[in-house]
Write an enzyme that holds these catalytic residues in place. Structure first.
Site, PDB file in Angstrom:
ATOM      1  N   LYS A   1       0.860  -1.182   0.000  1.00  0.00           N
ATOM      2  CA  LYS A   1       0.000   0.000   0.000  1.00  0.00           C
ATOM      3  C   LYS A   1       0.897   1.232   0.000  1.00  0.00           C
ATOM      4  O   LYS A   1       1.578   1.519   0.972  1.00  0.00           O
ATOM      5  CB  LYS A   1      -0.897  -0.029   1.244  1.00  0.00           C
ATOM      6  CG  LYS A   1      -2.066   0.906   1.158  1.00  0.00           C
ATOM      7  CD  LYS A   1      -3.120   0.332   0.252  1.00  0.00           C
ATOM      8  CE  LYS A   1      -4.462   0.990   0.480  1.00  0.00           C
ATOM      9  NZ  LYS A   1      -5.437   0.497  -0.460  1.00  0.00           N
TER      10      LYS A   1
ATOM     11  N   GLU B   1      -5.227  -5.960 -12.560  1.00  0.00           N
ATOM     12  CA  GLU B   1      -6.110  -5.301 -11.586  1.00  0.00           C
ATOM     13  C   GLU B   1      -6.885  -4.199 -12.268  1.00  0.00           C
ATOM     14  O   GLU B   1      -6.582  -3.813 -13.392  1.00  0.00           O
ATOM     15  CB  GLU B   1      -5.299  -4.664 -10.451  1.00  0.00           C
ATOM     16  CG  GLU B   1      -4.839  -5.611  -9.387  1.00  0.00           C
ATOM     17  CD  GLU B   1      -4.313  -4.869  -8.158  1.00  0.00           C
ATOM     18  OE1 GLU B   1      -4.836  -5.154  -7.068  1.00  0.00           O
ATOM     19  OE2 GLU B   1      -3.412  -4.032  -8.294  1.00  0.00           O
TER      20      GLU B   1
END
Length: 197
Positions: free
Chosen positions: A102, A138
């Protein structure tokens, strides 16, 4: 946060500090939770280098904070089907990079492709792998799952896809409901064969 901070050479809070900060933020902002079906309270932990340094080196000091804001549905379509664009020029992440943690570095690279797709009337972008340029990877800010009958396929996390709690939870719930879940390379052509994305 610990995995991402470690990859980015950042000092990070303890698990107890992290959990306590998120709880305090949620409780302090509970009045901002939208009514059911109208959105949610978005809670974002943030760790930034804040020490006095200019150059290519880890910061000597870091600031950890948690903020919250009420939000509506992420997509203007709500829970209606999305109109997705398959991006063939730009890539969200590459192997050996930081796509698997992240980090702001996962959001900035998608902006140009996302703006171009939205200007053409699309809701979001599907990114292909940066090596072969033929397998699903993704969407702009979420994992992708292809449903075909009783099987759900999703690309494996090889350091370029975030192995986050949302992905883990979706896989566990699918298995609990009797679906077979495969983590494998998914050629873009399989989108046409899938029952649902």
């Amino acid at each position: 946060m610990q995995l991402g901070a470690d990859r980015m050479c950042m000092a990070y809070p303890s698990t107890d500090q992290f959990v306590d900060a998120v709880k305090q933020t949620a409780l302090a902002n509970r009045r901002w939770i939208p009514p059911p079906g109208k959105g949610s309270l978005y809670i974002r932990p943030l760790l930034i280098g804040s020490g006095p340094i200019l150059g290519v080196a880890p910061a000597p000091e870091y600031t950890f904070l948690v903020y919250a804001t009420p939000v509506g549905n992420y997509f203007k379509e709500g829970v209606s089907p999305l109109n997705l664009y398959i991006e063939e020029e730009f890539h969200r992440a590459t192997r050996g990079g930081v796509g698997g943690v992240k980090s702001i570095t996962n959001y900035a690279p998608v902006l140009k492709a996302l703006l171009q797709a939205k200007s053409r009337g699309f809701s979001d972008v599907i990114y292909l792998d940066s090596v072969h340029k033929k397998n699903l990877e993704e969407l702009t800010s979420c994992n992708i799952f292809v449903v075909k009958g009783n099987c759900i396929s999703t690309p494996p996390t090889h350091g370029n896809i975030l192995p986050g709690v949302t992905r883990k939870t979706a896989i566990e719930i699918a298995r609990d409901h009797g679906y077979q879940v495969e983590e494998r390379a998914i050629p873009v052509e399989e989108l046409l064969d899938g029952d649902e994305l």
